[in-house]
Design a protein around this motif. Structure first.
Motif, PDB file in Angstrom:
ATOM      1  N   UNK A   5       0.825  -1.201   0.000  1.00  0.00           N
ATOM      2  CA  UNK A   5       0.000   0.000   0.000  1.00  0.00           C
ATOM      3  C   UNK A   5       0.865   1.260   0.000  1.00  0.00           C
ATOM      4  N   UNK A   6       2.010   1.181   0.678  1.00  0.00           N
ATOM      5  CA  UNK A   6       2.875   2.352   0.802  1.00  0.00           C
ATOM      6  C   UNK A   6       3.581   2.681  -0.510  1.00  0.00           C
ATOM      7  N   UNK A   7       4.092   1.659  -1.190  1.00  0.00           N
ATOM      8  CA  UNK A   7       4.874   1.915  -2.416  1.00  0.00           C
ATOM      9  C   UNK A   7       4.015   1.903  -3.675  1.00  0.00           C
ATOM     10  N   UNK A   8       2.726   1.587  -3.538  1.00  0.00           N
ATOM     11  CA  UNK A   8       1.833   1.539  -4.692  1.00  0.00           C
ATOM     12  C   UNK A   8       1.872   2.833  -5.524  1.00  0.00           C
ATOM     13  N   UNK A   9       1.859   4.028  -4.892  1.00  0.00           N
ATOM     14  CA  UNK A   9       1.894   5.267  -5.690  1.00  0.00           C
ATOM     15  C   UNK A   9       3.219   5.468  -6.449  1.00  0.00           C
ATOM     16  N   UNK A  10       4.223   4.688  -6.120  1.00  0.00           N
ATOM     17  CA  UNK A  10       5.507   4.780  -6.839  1.00  0.00           C
ATOM     18  C   UNK A  10       5.496   3.882  -8.060  1.00  0.00           C
ATOM     19  N   UNK A  11       4.946   2.679  -7.923  1.00  0.00           N
ATOM     20  CA  UNK A  11       5.046   1.660  -8.968  1.00  0.00           C
ATOM     21  C   UNK A  11       3.826   1.579  -9.880  1.00  0.00           C
ATOM     22  N   UNK A  12       2.699   2.130  -9.472  1.00  0.00           N
ATOM     23  CA  UNK A  12       1.485   1.993 -10.277  1.00  0.00           C
ATOM     24  C   UNK A  12       1.655   2.684 -11.626  1.00  0.00           C
ATOM     25  N   UNK A  13       0.786   2.355 -12.576  1.00  0.00           N
ATOM     26  CA  UNK A  13       0.900   2.901 -13.932  1.00  0.00           C
ATOM     27  C   UNK A  13       0.856   4.425 -13.946  1.00  0.00           C
ATOM     28  N   UNK A  14       0.147   5.007 -13.000  1.00  0.00           N
ATOM     29  CA  UNK A  14       0.055   6.474 -12.930  1.00  0.00           C
ATOM     30  C   UNK A  14       0.958   7.047 -11.840  1.00  0.00           C
ATOM     31  N   UNK A  15       1.791   6.187 -11.247  1.00  0.00           N
ATOM     32  CA  UNK A  15       2.644   6.609 -10.139  1.00  0.00           C
ATOM     33  C   UNK A  15       3.883   7.350 -10.594  1.00  0.00           C
ATOM     34  N   UNK A  16       4.747   7.633  -9.612  1.00  0.00           N
ATOM     35  CA  UNK A  16       5.961   8.411  -9.874  1.00  0.00           C
ATOM     36  C   UNK A  16       6.801   7.752 -10.965  1.00  0.00           C
ATOM     37  N   UNK A  17       6.976   6.432 -10.874  1.00  0.00           N
ATOM     38  CA  UNK A  17       7.783   5.707 -11.864  1.00  0.00           C
ATOM     39  C   UNK A  17       6.925   4.793 -12.733  1.00  0.00           C
ATOM     40  N   UNK A  18       5.666   5.203 -12.945  1.00  0.00           N
ATOM     41  CA  UNK A  18       4.790   4.432 -13.808  1.00  0.00           C
ATOM     42  C   UNK A  18       5.305   4.321 -15.230  1.00  0.00           C
ATOM     43  N   UNK A  19       6.006   5.352 -15.690  1.00  0.00           N
ATOM     44  CA  UNK A  19       6.555   5.315 -17.053  1.00  0.00           C
ATOM     45  C   UNK A  19       7.620   4.225 -17.204  1.00  0.00           C
ATOM     46  N   UNK A  20       8.198   3.786 -16.088  1.00  0.00           N
ATOM     47  CA  UNK A  20       9.184   2.707 -16.117  1.00  0.00           C
ATOM     48  C   UNK A  20       8.546   1.331 -15.936  1.00  0.00           C
ATOM     49  N   UNK A  21       7.518   1.274 -15.131  1.00  0.00           N
ATOM     50  CA  UNK A  21       7.012  -0.031 -14.692  1.00  0.00           C
ATOM     51  C   UNK A  21       5.679  -0.443 -15.302  1.00  0.00           C
ATOM     52  N   UNK A  22       5.016   0.441 -16.054  1.00  0.00           N
ATOM     53  CA  UNK A  22       3.662   0.135 -16.528  1.00  0.00           C
ATOM     54  C   UNK A  22       3.625  -1.123 -17.399  1.00  0.00           C
ATOM     55  N   UNK A  23       4.603  -1.276 -18.304  1.00  0.00           N
ATOM     56  CA  UNK A  23       4.625  -2.462 -19.170  1.00  0.00           C
ATOM     57  C   UNK A  23       4.880  -3.726 -18.352  1.00  0.00           C
ATOM     58  N   UNK A  24       5.776  -3.625 -17.384  1.00  0.00           N
ATOM     59  CA  UNK A  24       6.059  -4.776 -16.522  1.00  0.00           C
ATOM     60  C   UNK A  24       4.846  -5.123 -15.674  1.00  0.00           C
ATOM     61  N   UNK A  25       4.155  -4.095 -15.203  1.00  0.00           N
ATOM     62  CA  UNK A  25       2.946  -4.339 -14.398  1.00  0.00           C
ATOM     63  C   UNK A  25       1.913  -5.125 -15.199  1.00  0.00           C
ATOM     64  N   UNK A  26       1.740  -4.731 -16.448  1.00  0.00           N
ATOM     65  CA  UNK A  26       0.748  -5.397 -17.291  1.00  0.00           C
ATOM     66  C   UNK A  26       1.158  -6.830 -17.603  1.00  0.00           C
ATOM     67  N   UNK A  27       2.449  -7.053 -17.753  1.00  0.00           N
ATOM     68  CA  UNK A  27       2.938  -8.380 -18.148  1.00  0.00           C
ATOM     69  C   UNK A  27       3.026  -9.343 -16.960  1.00  0.00           C
TER      70      UNK A  27
END
Length: 532
Positions: free
Chosen positions: A320-342
């Motif tokens: 819950x704490x790091x979700x805003x960092x890693x989510x598709x719309x988060x701080x580093x969403x531009x890095x992790x969005x494809x990985x999140x989907x996969x």
């Protein structure tokens, strides 16, 4: 067949020189081909050149068994790899085979160059001359776009670093580092001091302005190594000789230190630090607004999070704490969005160890490595032994092929493939240590006959053997070989880029030529047999 071999023997020196001199021009051709979408042509040209060089080695060698064993091992392994890929669902056998051919560049080039030098040690000088000429071409093709008002930067987005008509900056960075030691040695062997001064200054200047960490710090590695090699000559050469050749190196190293703050490498590092500071503040705000307790925040900041998780509740708090960092719309969403989907966001968080470090999350190499680990985690045990196909590195329009070579080779060929691949390098290290041990043993025999000296006899024997073994030539090709190994791991594009691999193969073959011709240590059992 003998007539063909005699013809090749007669033309061998010219072919070696032409091969090396052609490399920068081929790189420039690849650069312009990419501008017009014609890279398939230059790729085929590279593979065709590899095939011709491999054929040359096969025609020249008197020991065809070595070639046949290598080819048989490749064929058997690749057949097993492909069968396994068909078992789990092959996406693209063509691109996968292309990846294999890139991996084969080093062993095939190295084996052929070893064959070329077998019984022809004089051709080492032709290789060195070819690399020196190639280095001058690199300087020309780097300078021309800048002189014509169309500068090309190593880091184009931020306009930092000096490049040229070369397609892949990291590959060109490695080429400069690998050609620098042999260019300096070729300039030294010319016997003309002005050429030597030019041979020292130009590589250092080019490594300085290129702007990569690999190039910048290699200035000190190469310069320090050459100073050490010249200092080893003290007692065997006049001190004036040592000073004559070491002072220019000291001078360029001093200039590099003085102007370090102006170097493109430092400029880029400062820009990276500034960017990471901005993202660091965004992450700090995100964590502060997450409502997490201090224990959870401390756990994230300390690192090594996954191993410290002790309960499901703690895990949920972390997510819950790091979700805003890693989510598709988060701080580093531009890095992790494809990985999140996969792979799923929770899996991505775990493989990043729930880090809040901008240095990790901004690191493209680390993102690609984590992607490969996530793919690897999905595969079964047989695929772990034989590797997964190249298409597994592709995700949508993005390419997650690893930039660092050894991990990239590992995931492509698995446990069996990486062992076979590393055995090739083990051969070169074996020859080096065997020759060094032989020199030390012979030095020990001489020291027993001459027992004078303050230092212990074993230390005198080691020092004397090292000096006998580590000539300027051996040192030059040795540092080139080691720098290639280092660059393959920390920078990449050495083992899987034919235009880089060929220089690595030259250094490896010359190192083998220099060391395999030297006798190794005589074991006690051998001494007893010889004394019978």
């Amino acid at each position: 067949m003998q007539k063909i071999k005699d013809f090749l023997e007669d033309k061998l020196s010219g072919m070696v020189l032409a091969l090396m001199v052609a490399q920068p021009a081929m790189d420039v051709a690849s650069y312009f081909a990419a501008q017009y979408g014609l890279t398939a042509i230059t790729t085929l040209l590279r593979f065709g050149l590899l095939a011709l060089v491999a054929l040359l080695g096969l025609l020249l060698t008197d020991h065809k068994r070595a070639y046949l064993i290598l080819y048989a091992a490749i064929a058997v392994f690749w057949a097993a790899h492909m069968l396994n890929c068909f078992r789990i669902g092959y996406i693209s056998p063509v691109s996968d085979t292309g990846n294999l051919l890139r991996l084969l560049n080093f062993p095939l080039y190295a084996l052929t160059f070893i064959t070329v030098l077998k019984g022809r040690p004089q051709l080492r000088r032709v290789f060195y001359l070819g690399i020196f000429i190639a280095f001058l071409e690199i300087i020309l093709f780097t300078a021309l776009p800048w002189l014509t008002g169309h500068p090309i930067h190593t880091y184009e987005k931020i306009e930092v670093g000096v490049l040229g008509w070369f397609l892949i900056p990291s590959a060109q960075s490695a080429i400069i580092v690998l050609t620098a030691p042999l260019s300096i040695f070729a300039a030294y062997k010319s016997g003309k001091y002005p050429v030597y001064l030019l041979g020292v200054f130009l590589p250092v200047a080019l490594m300085f302005v290129t702007g990569t960490k690999l190039d910048f710090y290699s200035i000190f590695i190469i310069g320090g190594a050459y100073i050490f090699l010249f200092l080893l000559r003290i007692g065997r050469k006049p001190r004036s000789y040592v000073l004559k050749y070491t002072l220019p190196i000291f001078a360029v190293l001093l200039l590099t230190v003085v102007f370090r703050g102006k170097s493109p490498m430092v400029v880029r590092n400062n820009m990276t630090a500034y960017s990471q500071n901005i993202y660091g503040n965004m992450i700090a705000d995100s964590l502060e607004n997450s409502g997490a307790d201090q224990e959870t925040l401390d756990l994230i900041h300390q690192g090594g999070v996954t191993a410290k998780i002790s309960s499901e509740r703690q895990l949920e708090n972390l997510r819950r704490t790091v979700l805003p960092i890693y989510s598709d719309t988060g701080v580093y969403g531009f890095r992790t969005s494809e990985l999140n989907a996969r792979f799923g966001m929770y899996n991505v968080m775990e493989f990043f160890d729930y880090t809040d470090s901008p240095a990790v999350l901004s690191n493209t190499r680390q993102v690609k490595l984590n992607y490969a680990q996530l793919v690897w985690h999905e595969k079964d045990i047989l695929t772990h032994f034989l590797g997964f196909e190249y298409s597994d590195f592709l995700l949508g329009d993005s390419i997650y092929d690893l930039e660092n070579d050894f991990p990239g080779v590992f995931y492509s060929v698995g446990y069996i493939g990486i062992v076979l691949y590393m055995l090739i390098f083990a051969l070169f290290f074996y020859e080096v240590f065997r020759a060094l041990a032989g020199n030390i043993q012979r030095a020990g025999t001489l020291e027993r006959e001459n027992s004078s000296g303050i230092a212990p006899r074993w230390l005198r024997a080691f020092w004397r053997g090292l000096r006998d073994f580590l000539t300027l030539e051996t040192g030059a090709v040795g540092m080139c070989f080691l720098l290639a190994m280092i660059a393959a791991q920390i920078s990449g594009n050495v083992l899987r880029r034919p235009n880089v691999t060929i220089y690595f193969a030259v250094a490896a073959a010359c190192l083998y030529s220099l060391t395999s011709s030297q006798p190794g240590p005589v074991l006690k059992a051998q001494e007893k047999i010889e004394n019978l």
